[in-house]
Motif scaffolding. Structure first.
Motif, PDB file in Angstrom:
ATOM      1  N   SER A  72      46.911  22.680 -38.878  1.00 28.08           N
ATOM      2  CA  SER A  72      46.666  21.722 -37.796  1.00 28.08           C
ATOM      3  C   SER A  72      45.184  21.614 -37.481  1.00 28.08           C
ATOM      4  O   SER A  72      44.645  20.517 -37.323  1.00 28.08           O
TER       5      SER A  72
ATOM      6  N   LYS B 165      50.509  27.537 -39.992  1.00 26.22           N
ATOM      7  CA  LYS B 165      50.728  26.239 -39.339  1.00 26.22           C
ATOM      8  C   LYS B 165      49.558  25.878 -38.428  1.00 26.22           C
ATOM      9  O   LYS B 165      49.111  24.720 -38.406  1.00 26.22           O
TER      10      LYS B 165
ATOM     11  N   VAL C 130      50.496  22.460 -44.702  1.00 25.17           N
ATOM     12  CA  VAL C 130      50.807  23.888 -44.728  1.00 25.17           C
ATOM     13  C   VAL C 130      50.742  24.395 -46.164  1.00 25.17           C
ATOM     14  O   VAL C 130      50.255  25.504 -46.421  1.00 25.17           O
TER      15      VAL C 130
END
Length: 215
Positions: free
Chosen positions: A170, A166, A176
């Motif tokens: 980001s 995750k 993901v």
């Protein structure tokens, strides 16, 4: 304060380290040994002690040092010699932060810094050894084309630094699912089954700086 054992068959070196260590005033006791038996006896009585040893003089193998680390996980070892084989250094540096490295031609200031860091359970690698590792990684990187794409190398670097799937998604503004796909491809290309094995490759290939990894 920790206890220190110095194992070096050269009197001048042993006396020099002893003097520097005493002037640092960071150890509860300082003793000297001459062989493997001295090290084992010391660690039985000081399981979290510090051992500074010229491993070439007392015939300490990588495997024996790893066994000592397994038996006394709180102990720290400073490998101290005229020269150190790069592969030997890299294997122990990556294996555990309990192994530190100082060359005998290191400056007094560097030796003092090493003793102080190790007394605080911090890994220390002198400048020449750090450069030796970096040069070896650079030479290998130039000699061997990477198995991974630039994107996979960057994702592997982030994985090695402890970032979750995750987190990586980001950071890279990706989904993901995309990161998971890259992760599977990285494992497949490197023929590894987990992040630990992938991280060892990342260090060998120079994708991750050992100093960055241990901070």
């Amino acid at each position: 304060m920790k206890d220190l054992l110095i194992v070096d068959l050269q009197d001048a070196t042993s006396i020099g380290i002893n003097t520097i260590a005493r002037q640092c005033n960071i150890f509860s006791s300082i003793s000297e040994g001459i062989d493997k038996t001295s090290i084992v006896h010391f660690l039985k009585n000081h399981s979290d002690g510090v051992v500074i040893v010229d491993y070439t003089m007392v015939d300490l193998s990588e495997e024996y040092l790893i066994v000592l680390h397994a038996r006394y996980p709180k102990a720290c070892f400073i490998l101290f010699s005229d020269s150190l084989v790069t592969d030997f250094i890299k294997r122990l540096v990556y294996f555990s932060t309990c192994f530190s490295f100082i060359l005998k031609d290191s400056s007094r200031k560097e030796i003092e810094s090493g003793l102080k860091d190790v007394s605080l359970m911090k890994q220390f690698i002198c400048e020449k050894v750090t450069n030796q590792i970096a040069q070896a990684d650079s030479d290998k990187h130039e000699a061997e084309p990477s198995l991974l794409t630039s994107t996979e190398r960057e994702i592997l670097r982030l994985m090695a630094l402890g970032k979750s799937t995750k987190d990586i998604a980001s950071i890279r503004f990706s989904s993901v699912y995309t990161v998971m796909t890259h992760r599977k491809n990285i494992f497949r290309k490197l023929s590894v089954n987990n992040v630990h094995e992938a991280t060892k490759y990342a260090m060998r290939a120079g994708i991750v700086d050992p100093m960055e990894y241990y901070i």
